[in-house]
Design a protein around this motif. Sequence first.
Motif, PDB file in Angstrom:
ATOM      1  N   ALA B  19       0.839  -1.211   0.000  1.00 21.82           N
ATOM      2  CA  ALA B  19       0.000   0.000   0.000  1.00 21.82           C
ATOM      3  C   ALA B  19       0.869   1.254   0.000  1.00 21.82           C
ATOM      4  N   VAL B  20       1.936   1.230   0.796  1.00 22.08           N
ATOM      5  CA  VAL B  20       2.850   2.379   0.890  1.00 22.08           C
ATOM      6  C   VAL B  20       3.583   2.579  -0.442  1.00 22.08           C
ATOM      7  N   LEU B  21       4.118   1.473  -0.989  1.00 21.62           N
ATOM      8  CA  LEU B  21       4.883   1.566  -2.236  1.00 21.62           C
ATOM      9  C   LEU B  21       3.978   2.028  -3.380  1.00 21.62           C
ATOM     10  N   ARG B  22       2.759   1.500  -3.417  1.00 24.75           N
ATOM     11  CA  ARG B  22       1.806   1.905  -4.469  1.00 24.75           C
ATOM     12  C   ARG B  22       1.500   3.394  -4.385  1.00 24.75           C
ATOM     13  N   ALA B  23       1.303   3.865  -3.158  1.00 28.88           N
ATOM     14  CA  ALA B  23       0.974   5.285  -2.966  1.00 28.88           C
ATOM     15  C   ALA B  23       2.110   6.161  -3.498  1.00 28.88           C
ATOM     16  N   LEU B  24       3.340   5.756  -3.216  1.00 24.89           N
ATOM     17  CA  LEU B  24       4.492   6.548  -3.674  1.00 24.89           C
ATOM     18  C   LEU B  24       4.689   6.401  -5.185  1.00 24.89           C
ATOM     19  N   TYR B  25       4.425   5.202  -5.718  1.00 18.80           N
ATOM     20  CA  TYR B  25       4.571   4.965  -7.157  1.00 18.80           C
ATOM     21  C   TYR B  25       3.586   5.847  -7.918  1.00 18.80           C
ATOM     22  N   ALA B  26       2.389   6.014  -7.349  1.00 17.27           N
ATOM     23  CA  ALA B  26       1.325   6.765  -8.026  1.00 17.27           C
ATOM     24  C   ALA B  26       1.561   8.276  -7.980  1.00 17.27           C
ATOM     25  N   ALA B  27       2.327   8.733  -6.973  1.00 18.92           N
ATOM     26  CA  ALA B  27       2.512  10.183  -6.787  1.00 18.92           C
ATOM     27  C   ALA B  27       3.923  10.614  -7.188  1.00 18.92           C
ATOM     28  N   GLU B  28       4.133  11.924  -7.311  1.00 19.30           N
ATOM     29  CA  GLU B  28       5.484  12.445  -7.580  1.00 19.30           C
ATOM     30  C   GLU B  28       6.316  12.281  -6.315  1.00 19.30           C
ATOM     31  N   GLU B  29       5.874  12.963  -5.243  1.00 19.64           N
ATOM     32  CA  GLU B  29       6.443  12.718  -3.916  1.00 19.64           C
ATOM     33  C   GLU B  29       5.377  13.029  -2.872  1.00 19.64           C
ATOM     34  N   LEU B  30       5.511  12.432  -1.682  1.00 23.32           N
ATOM     35  CA  LEU B  30       4.505  12.589  -0.625  1.00 23.32           C
ATOM     36  C   LEU B  30       5.188  12.863   0.708  1.00 23.32           C
ATOM     37  N   THR B  31       4.553  13.727   1.529  1.00 20.94           N
ATOM     38  CA  THR B  31       5.028  13.878   2.899  1.00 20.94           C
ATOM     39  C   THR B  31       4.576  12.645   3.674  1.00 20.94           C
ATOM     40  N   VAL B  36       0.647   8.435   4.921  1.00 17.74           N
ATOM     41  CA  VAL B  36      -0.207   7.729   5.893  1.00 17.74           C
ATOM     42  C   VAL B  36      -1.650   7.753   5.376  1.00 17.74           C
ATOM     43  N   LYS B  37      -2.075   8.924   4.885  1.00 21.88           N
ATOM     44  CA  LYS B  37      -3.443   9.086   4.390  1.00 21.88           C
ATOM     45  C   LYS B  37      -3.664   8.203   3.138  1.00 21.88           C
ATOM     46  N   ALA B  38      -2.725   8.304   2.200  1.00 22.30           N
ATOM     47  CA  ALA B  38      -2.894   7.607   0.916  1.00 22.30           C
ATOM     48  C   ALA B  38      -2.864   6.083   1.082  1.00 22.30           C
ATOM     49  N   SER B  39      -2.032   5.609   2.021  1.00 19.64           N
ATOM     50  CA  SER B  39      -1.870   4.146   2.152  1.00 19.64           C
ATOM     51  C   SER B  39      -2.866   3.556   3.142  1.00 19.64           C
ATOM     52  N   GLU B  40      -3.531   4.419   3.935  1.00 18.76           N
ATOM     53  CA  GLU B  40      -4.445   3.950   4.987  1.00 18.76           C
ATOM     54  C   GLU B  40      -3.726   3.023   5.966  1.00 18.76           C
ATOM     55  N   VAL B  41      -2.419   3.286   6.171  1.00 17.74           N
ATOM     56  CA  VAL B  41      -1.625   2.510   7.119  1.00 17.74           C
ATOM     57  C   VAL B  41      -1.199   3.468   8.245  1.00 17.74           C
ATOM     58  N   SER B  42      -1.071   2.930   9.472  1.00 16.85           N
ATOM     59  CA  SER B  42      -0.773   3.801  10.625  1.00 16.85           C
ATOM     60  C   SER B  42       0.617   4.443  10.475  1.00 16.85           C
ATOM     61  N   ARG B  43       0.775   5.630  11.048  1.00 19.81           N
ATOM     62  CA  ARG B  43       2.021   6.409  10.925  1.00 19.81           C
ATOM     63  C   ARG B  43       3.271   5.635  11.349  1.00 19.81           C
ATOM     64  N   PRO B  44       3.274   5.013  12.549  1.00 25.01           N
ATOM     65  CA  PRO B  44       4.512   4.294  12.930  1.00 25.01           C
ATOM     66  C   PRO B  44       4.846   3.174  11.947  1.00 25.01           C
ATOM     67  N   THR B  45       3.792   2.430  11.479  1.00 21.45           N
ATOM     68  CA  THR B  45       4.039   1.337  10.523  1.00 21.45           C
ATOM     69  C   THR B  45       4.604   1.907   9.230  1.00 21.45           C
ATOM     70  N   VAL B  46       4.038   3.021   8.750  1.00 21.46           N
ATOM     71  CA  VAL B  46       4.541   3.646   7.519  1.00 21.46           C
ATOM     72  C   VAL B  46       6.013   3.993   7.686  1.00 21.46           C
ATOM     73  N   GLU B  47       6.390   4.532   8.873  1.00 20.65           N
ATOM     74  CA  GLU B  47       7.796   4.932   9.073  1.00 20.65           C
ATOM     75  C   GLU B  47       8.721   3.718   9.015  1.00 20.65           C
ATOM     76  N   GLU B  48       8.308   2.600   9.669  1.00 17.41           N
ATOM     77  CA  GLU B  48       9.115   1.365   9.600  1.00 17.41           C
ATOM     78  C   GLU B  48       9.273   0.915   8.152  1.00 17.41           C
ATOM     79  N   ILE B  49       8.104   0.843   7.435  1.00 17.06           N
ATOM     80  CA  ILE B  49       8.109   0.358   6.051  1.00 17.06           C
ATOM     81  C   ILE B  49       8.978   1.258   5.179  1.00 17.06           C
ATOM     82  N   ALA B  50       8.866   2.575   5.382  1.00 17.86           N
ATOM     83  CA  ALA B  50       9.660   3.530   4.589  1.00 17.86           C
ATOM     84  C   ALA B  50      11.152   3.255   4.763  1.00 17.86           C
TER      85      ALA B  50
END
Lengths: 372, 372
Positions: B19-31, B36-50
Amino acid sequence: MARLSGGDPSLLRRLNAIAVLRALYAAEELTLTELVKASEVSRPTVEEIATDLGEQGLIEEVQLSPDAPRPVGRPAKRYRFRPESGHVAGLEIGPHQALCLVADLRGVVVGRARAEVTPEMDAPDRLGVARRVLGAAVGGRPNVRVLGVGTTGVVSGGKVVRGERLPGWTGLDLPAEFGGGCPVLAGNDTKLATLAEHWRGAANGVDDIVYVQAGRTVSLGLLLDGKLHAGHNGAAGEIGALRRVGWYAALDRFLAFGDGSGSAEATRRVFDALRGGDPEAEAIVAAFVTDLCVGVAAAVLTVDPQLVVIGGGLAQAGDLLTTPLRTELTRLCLFPVRVETSMLGDDSVALGAVRLALSRVERELFSVADVA
Amino acid sequence: MARLSGGDPSLLRRLNAIAVLRALYAAEELTLTELVKASEVSRPTVEEIATDLGEQGLIEEVQLSPDAPRPVGRPAKRYRFRPESGHVAGLEIGPHQALCLVADLRGVVVGRARAEVTPEMDAPDRLGVARRVLGAAVGGRPNVRVLGVGTTGVVSGGKVVRGERLPGWTGLDLPAEFGGGCPVLAGNDTKLATLAEHWRGAANGVDDIVYVQAGRTVSLGLLLDGKLHAGHNGAAGEIGALRRVGWYAALDRFLAFGDGSGSAEATRRVFDALRGGDPEAEAIVAAFVTDLCVGVAAAVLTVDPQLVVIGGGLAQAGDLLTTPLRTELTRLCLFPVRVETSMLGDDSVALGAVRLALSRVERELFSVADVA
């Protein structure tokens, strides 16, 4: 997908209910413990779901028969799926017959009615006969969930877009004619016969087939990747429209043999004569096979199927037709192609209509479409 | 499905990463917050995945340029997908050219090399040229993830099952010839050209097409339901093999005009003469269209596509070819069919090979196949 990772509770609940229902659908009957194991859903959730599904009539708790040996201690709860909780009807409205089959939710045929019609009959009369046949086959069952209708012509979005073969058929809106009671799905007869071959016929387990409806007319049905291929206008398989294919000339010569009516008897007469070594019959069948194969080969070379199934009135000829067909197709195509004859007889279109209706019901019961 | 309802943590973790990778693939860049909003994944999990995805080189944190206005307070973390973190190569090995295109993970072509070859060239020489072209296009990029190869003949399971057109081509094992560095996927040239039309050509956004490769030879490619239809033997679309279709006779007459070489110049000469109103050229093109349309109509009537795309050397003729084609197809078929000409020129096969390779990489990065 993102929804899943978000973990939507109502969605999970639905997935659990589907898992429980699928487990019961797949089995004869299951104890609560077996059901928990098979569905991978927790015991308390399974019990709640079982209650809901029971109230919907889809499953029931199996009662031990009074004369069964009393088990030691508290007897285990047992559940079964109730195929009788709903039905689907498959109706063929053809030039020569109206046939309806009614099946339960496992696709077991439990009702059937048939009436002869003629190609000349006008639309209101033909529809009238079809309604009577439908009523007779349903036989007062209250729970027909979906009706599938198969008829001749190009059928798209429930409408007969082109139906030159039958008077007043073009433009016919089948859901409007048969709706009210339940949803109505409609399809071209040859396409539904193709579905039937994949479901219960010569193509069972084969996912890429060209079905050849060879009778009073010739038409093709395609099943690709296990799915019926209808085409953009619902007209896939209408290769007979190509004059250079020369199907109808060949068919006319074929049917002219005997009384020219193209009746089952006339057809049988040609093949009896062929078995008897009649040179005229041999010449006619040879010419027919040669011409038939041009169109079939064009379709085979286009989609490169695993299997060609010959259905329709001429399928009764069996090897008398398939053996020369196989030889001619192998000569014309790049790769040898398997050729089988249909064993479904006159039921194939109605059976395909049952399959069409049943697939809709299965989607309603088991679908995870909005998950993927 | 049951696994999901069971809630497998490693699976959920994978779904979140996707979900995180797809969100970034679809956009130019994201904060981080947008991510977190685009992937519907919690902030701490997004940070680990990033962090994980960053270590894999697939994404990176965007650094503010030193001369950018210093934001008030702590600057928001920004991420971007790194299309340059991997590449795919698409290689055409044809009778007349070896062409290689190299693209990044967004399919942007970043490398290209081409060499002329001849139909007579033996297999080792042709493969030698292809390898040089591949090397030149890759240009030392270390991270080519998948190589797609397109060539003439029936290609199945990476092998050239039938390749009569090129000496020593039948039986060629393309992964064996080009493997070692990365996975190799191979396909028939016309089928890959069909993919290219769907991806970047006249059929973009259309999911049911018949592609007509019309040049020194004629062949068909099918795309059905948005997926390439290869066929049971990988031979779908080989309708030209049907003698009654008469493609080659027509093509020979066509190519015999001018110097008969069927070279681009000779073809251009026919259409220049046609523009000039040369009656011989008119007769030749008319005859060619008539014969070409028999086979195309057979395919159109069989699969009933939304669109027919004319590609190959003759596509350069544009309306001079498509206008009579459209008229003749409408005459032969049940429904009018859209006809467009390819604009991809000589790149179509290599571009299709890039698409083939890229789809494999996208499955590796984004696949939820084992979830459905």
